[in-house]
Design an enzyme around this catalytic site. Structure first.
Site, PDB file in Angstrom:
ATOM      1  N   ASP A   1       0.860  -1.190   0.000  1.00  0.00           N
ATOM      2  CA  ASP A   1       0.000   0.000   0.000  1.00  0.00           C
ATOM      3  C   ASP A   1       0.894   1.238   0.000  1.00  0.00           C
ATOM      4  O   ASP A   1       1.711   1.402   0.897  1.00  0.00           O
ATOM      5  CB  ASP A   1      -0.884  -0.067   1.257  1.00  0.00           C
ATOM      6  CG  ASP A   1      -1.675   1.211   1.487  1.00  0.00           C
ATOM      7  OD1 ASP A   1      -1.826   1.993   0.536  1.00  0.00           O
ATOM      8  OD2 ASP A   1      -2.151   1.395   2.631  1.00  0.00           O
TER       9      ASP A   1
ATOM     10  N   ASN B   1      -0.421   4.520  -0.413  1.00  0.00           N
ATOM     11  CA  ASN B   1      -1.107   5.769  -0.045  1.00  0.00           C
ATOM     12  C   ASN B   1      -1.839   5.692   1.290  1.00  0.00           C
ATOM     13  O   ASN B   1      -2.658   6.555   1.610  1.00  0.00           O
ATOM     14  CB  ASN B   1      -2.067   6.204  -1.166  1.00  0.00           C
ATOM     15  CG  ASN B   1      -3.186   5.183  -1.389  1.00  0.00           C
ATOM     16  OD1 ASN B   1      -3.192   4.132  -0.736  1.00  0.00           O
ATOM     17  ND2 ASN B   1      -4.098   5.481  -2.269  1.00  0.00           N
TER      18      ASN B   1
ATOM     19  N   ASP C   1      -4.203   3.749   2.530  1.00  0.00           N
ATOM     20  CA  ASP C   1      -5.639   3.454   2.687  1.00  0.00           C
ATOM     21  C   ASP C   1      -5.887   2.010   3.149  1.00  0.00           C
ATOM     22  O   ASP C   1      -7.022   1.564   3.215  1.00  0.00           O
ATOM     23  CB  ASP C   1      -6.417   3.759   1.394  1.00  0.00           C
ATOM     24  CG  ASP C   1      -5.983   2.882   0.225  1.00  0.00           C
ATOM     25  OD1 ASP C   1      -5.043   2.066   0.401  1.00  0.00           O
ATOM     26  OD2 ASP C   1      -6.564   3.005  -0.867  1.00  0.00           O
TER      27      ASP C   1
ATOM     28  N   ASP D   1      -1.616  -1.191  -3.913  1.00  0.00           N
ATOM     29  CA  ASP D   1      -1.881  -0.443  -5.145  1.00  0.00           C
ATOM     30  C   ASP D   1      -0.701  -0.549  -6.108  1.00  0.00           C
ATOM     31  O   ASP D   1       0.333  -1.141  -5.775  1.00  0.00           O
ATOM     32  CB  ASP D   1      -2.206   1.027  -4.812  1.00  0.00           C
ATOM     33  CG  ASP D   1      -1.231   1.598  -3.793  1.00  0.00           C
ATOM     34  OD1 ASP D   1      -0.017   1.406  -3.999  1.00  0.00           O
ATOM     35  OD2 ASP D   1      -1.671   2.210  -2.790  1.00  0.00           O
TER      36      ASP D   1
ATOM     37  N   ASP E   1      -8.401 -15.728 -17.049  1.00  0.00           N
ATOM     38  CA  ASP E   1      -9.169 -16.194 -15.895  1.00  0.00           C
ATOM     39  C   ASP E   1     -10.266 -17.179 -16.319  1.00  0.00           C
ATOM     40  O   ASP E   1     -10.968 -16.923 -17.301  1.00  0.00           O
ATOM     41  CB  ASP E   1      -9.810 -14.959 -15.239  1.00  0.00           C
ATOM     42  CG  ASP E   1     -10.609 -15.299 -14.006  1.00  0.00           C
ATOM     43  OD1 ASP E   1     -10.010 -15.775 -13.037  1.00  0.00           O
ATOM     44  OD2 ASP E   1     -11.843 -15.087 -14.019  1.00  0.00           O
TER      45      ASP E   1
ATOM     46  N   GLU F   1      -5.773 -20.157 -16.902  1.00  0.00           N
ATOM     47  CA  GLU F   1      -6.168 -20.768 -15.624  1.00  0.00           C
ATOM     48  C   GLU F   1      -6.948 -22.044 -15.976  1.00  0.00           C
ATOM     49  O   GLU F   1      -8.159 -22.026 -16.133  1.00  0.00           O
ATOM     50  CB  GLU F   1      -7.051 -19.826 -14.805  1.00  0.00           C
ATOM     51  CG  GLU F   1      -7.294 -20.389 -13.411  1.00  0.00           C
ATOM     52  CD  GLU F   1      -8.532 -19.849 -12.708  1.00  0.00           C
ATOM     53  OE1 GLU F   1      -8.626 -20.033 -11.489  1.00  0.00           O
ATOM     54  OE2 GLU F   1      -9.420 -19.268 -13.364  1.00  0.00           O
TER      55      GLU F   1
HETATM   56  C1  GLC Z   1     -10.842 -17.421 -11.118  1.00  0.00           C
HETATM   57  C2  GLC Z   1     -10.106 -16.534 -10.145  1.00  0.00           C
HETATM   58  C3  GLC Z   1     -10.918 -16.416  -8.896  1.00  0.00           C
HETATM   59  C4  GLC Z   1     -12.244 -15.776  -9.238  1.00  0.00           C
HETATM   60  C5  GLC Z   1     -12.951 -16.593 -10.323  1.00  0.00           C
HETATM   61  C6  GLC Z   1     -14.080 -15.829 -10.904  1.00  0.00           C
HETATM   62  O1  GLC Z   1     -10.932 -18.714 -10.656  1.00  0.00           O
HETATM   63  O2  GLC Z   1      -8.832 -17.020  -9.911  1.00  0.00           O
HETATM   64  O3  GLC Z   1     -10.273 -15.655  -7.901  1.00  0.00           O
HETATM   65  O4  GLC Z   1     -13.051 -15.705  -8.096  1.00  0.00           O
HETATM   66  O5  GLC Z   1     -12.083 -16.883 -11.403  1.00  0.00           O
HETATM   67  O6  GLC Z   1     -13.597 -14.763 -11.676  1.00  0.00           O
END
Ligand code: GLC
Length: 587
Positions: free
Chosen positions: A57, A59, A61, A65, A240, A302
């Site tokens: 972090d 800043n 908060d 970031d 993803d 993924e």
């Molecule tokens: C993937 C991400 C996970 C997210 C899911 C929905 O598995 O790694 O963190 O919740 O997709 O986007």
């Protein structure tokens, strides 16, 4: 031991894999001794995943970031990282902490600005670190203007950008979901919108409506956003949830497997919502689009898949025209420290993906940390060193997760009122969510925020062990897990055989010790790696002639065991969970 919903998915898919068949398929000849040298960066890379909320972090908060990441680039460079993958930092309502994107072409103000991003890329480049972004392709946020438009009327031009369907008539006149599909995050995967009297489909939270990838306009728009970032200099993407882009057009019910999952939903065989063949056409076109950019941009997937044959399809099989690096989740998430399992699986991914490059990974932001999944509570440090040795000394591209190098433990909330991850709230107490593996990075012991933030209230609390498990303390200890990582990564960069050599398994009937040699071209040193995966001492006498090596004299390069420092042969006794890496002496 706790598993998250996603871990359960992985376990379920891995357990259906036919391990007997895999074992029987070990090649009798030991593999490619001297593969051609290929300097493509991602084939040798150490990729480091950063969860931006939790890294640094800048800043005050209490949330990490982009400028925080920039401040810590020197640390990453010294560790030996080649690329960082930043989990989503696009504008988002943060229901799923960034995986619910409301604008693909900007930065969430919580994380900074586009100017901050450009500076991060430029500063990273000065340190030879590439930046990879996380593209969320399967769904957007329900606050994304595309969805807002789509939901506004049945005739809106964007209606067909998402997956809409009439419900079934319910007994009391209230419509029921169109079929039995369940969300991976709990409950029906269908959400009713009274305004237009239809349901929309969401594989994940209801705030994450699935995009309709059967509509070419969706592909055009998403590819356009990818180009926006490629033009800004990103080196590629982690895609993803990419196997879930398509759903069965007939929307058939999925067969029940019997029983319920942690969220209390019936367990279904996800044959109509996961890994549909149509996705490969999209990926081929995406690869062609990305390949047009100079500099070997890369697509990482993924890809939780049940077996290596399925993984191979994500490379494009023999054509190798899809993802360069779909993640092999089979090795790292086997969740059992077992020499036979690792040997068979490493061999499989070496020999059954048409010569494509494996990518292995033991940790990410969705799963209990490997420290806890593989640790036995007594020898965790030795086990973490052994896992790291495997990660960095096979031929695979290595993917690691922030804090893995320190031995950060999973710190799961103990009270439901402290949970931030929605699946931990809805699933409590069976499913406690993923906060435990997302706690802030432990930089030093100078304050209770471990220098992650100047704010005493951080988005997740620092785990209590930050006083001893942190970067500063570990840098000062030559035997720390952090320095172990640095040594391994440096060895991977500098040693020809680890960088470019082949791999041959040794002693292949030994169920306790995983050993292999990284073969070097003539005139260079071969390197032997031996990993004791048990809590008992193990004596080995490795026969290197199976790898065509006649020399017998060894020199220890790296070990966590003082008793092995002076080893001069491959006949040694490995203490519990020991790692030994030795160089074959030239004649
Ligand atoms: C993937 C991400 C996970 C997210 C899911 C929905 O598995 O790694 O963190 O919740 O997709 O986007």
């Amino acid at each position: 031991m706790r598993f998250t919903a996603l871990s359960i998915l992985i376990l379920a898919t891995c357990m259906t894999a036919d391990l007997t068949a895999q074992t029987a398929s070990i090649p009798s000849i030991p593999g490619n001794l001297h593969p051609p040298i290929d300097s493509t960066w991602w084939k040798h890379a150490v990729v480091y995943e950063i969860y931006p909320r939790s890294f640094q972090d800048s800043n005050g908060d209490g949330i990490g970031d982009l400028n925080g990441i920039t401040q810590r680039l020197d640390y990453l460079q010294a560790l030996g990282v080649d690329a960082i993958w930043i989990a989503p930092m696009f504008p988002s309502p943060q229901v799923d902490f960034g995986y619910d994107v409301s604008n693909y072409e900007a930065i969430d103000p919580k994380y900074g600005t586009l100017a901050d991003f450009d500076r991060l890329v430029a500063e990273a480049q000065k340190r030879s670190i590439r930046v990879l972004l996380d593209m969320v392709l399967n769904h957007t946020s329900d606050k994304h203007p595309w969805f807002v438009e789509s939901a506004s009327s049945r005739t809106n031009p964007k209606r067909n950008w998402y997956v809409w369907k009439d419900g079934k008539p319910g007994p009391d006149g209230k419509p029921l979901p169109p079929n039995n599909w369940v969300s991976l995050f709990g409950g029906s995967a269908w959400e009713y919108m009274p305004q237009t009297k239809q349901f929309y489909y969401h594989k994940f939270y209801k705030q994450q409506p699935d995009l309709n990838w059967r509509n070419p306009a969706v592909e055009k728009a998403v590819f356009g956003s990818m180009q926006f970032w490629l033009d800004r200099g990103v080196a590629g993407f982690r895609l993803d949830a990419v196997p879930t882009l398509f759903e069965d057009p007939r929307m058939r019910d999925e067969p029940a497997e019997g029983g319920t999952n942690a969220q209390g939903d019936p367990k279904l065989k996800d044959i109509y919502t996961n890994n549909l063949p149509e996705v490969h056409d999209v990926i081929r076109r995406m690869r062609a689009m990305v390949t047009k950019y100079p500099g070997d941009r890369v697509l990482i997937g993924e890809t939780y898949l049940p077996n290596t044959a399925e993984l191979d399809k994500w490379y494009g099989g023999a054509k190798r025209d899809e993802l360069q690096l779909p993640m092999d989740m089979i090795i790292g998430f086997s969740n059992k420290l077992d020499a036979d399992t690792f040997r068979n699986r490493i061999l499989e991914v070496e020999t059954q993906v048409h010569g494509s490059q494996p990518l292995i990974v033991f940790d990410n932001h969705d799963n209990v940390r490997s420290w806890d999944r593989y640790g036995d509570g007594v020898h965790n440090e030795a086990i973490a060193k052994l896992i790291a040795a495997m990660l960095f000394t096979t031929r695979s591209t290595a993917l690691m997760y922030y804090g893995e190098e320190l031995g950060m433990a999973t710190t799961t909330p103990t009270r439901v009122e402290d949970v931030k991850d929605p699946i931990g709230i809805t699933g409590w107490p069976k499913e406690k969510g993923r906060d435990g593996e997302r706690t802030p990075m432990q930089w030093d012991a100078s304050n209770p925020q471990a220098s992650f933030s100047s704010n005493t209230s951080t988005w997740l609390p620092l785990p209590p062990n930050y006083k001893t498990v942190n970067v500063e303390t570990e840098l000062a200890d030559p035997n720390s897990l952090l320095n172990w990582h640095k040594q391994l990564i440096s060895m991977r960069r500098k040693r020809d055989s680890i960088r470019d050599g082949g791999i041959v398994m040794l002693d292949i009937t030994n169920s306790n010790v995983l050993s292999y040699v990284r073969t070097a071209p003539p005139g260079h040193h071969n390197i032997v790696i031996a990993l004791n995966m048990t809590a008992q001492p193990q004596s080995i006498a490795l026969d290197l002639t199976t790898a065509g090596i006649k020399e017998k004299l060894m020199r220890t390069l790296l070990t966590n065991e003082p008793s092995l420092q002076g080893a001069t042969s491959t006949s040694i006794t490995l203490p519990p969970f020991a790692t030994w890496i030795g160089e074959v002496q030239l004649p």
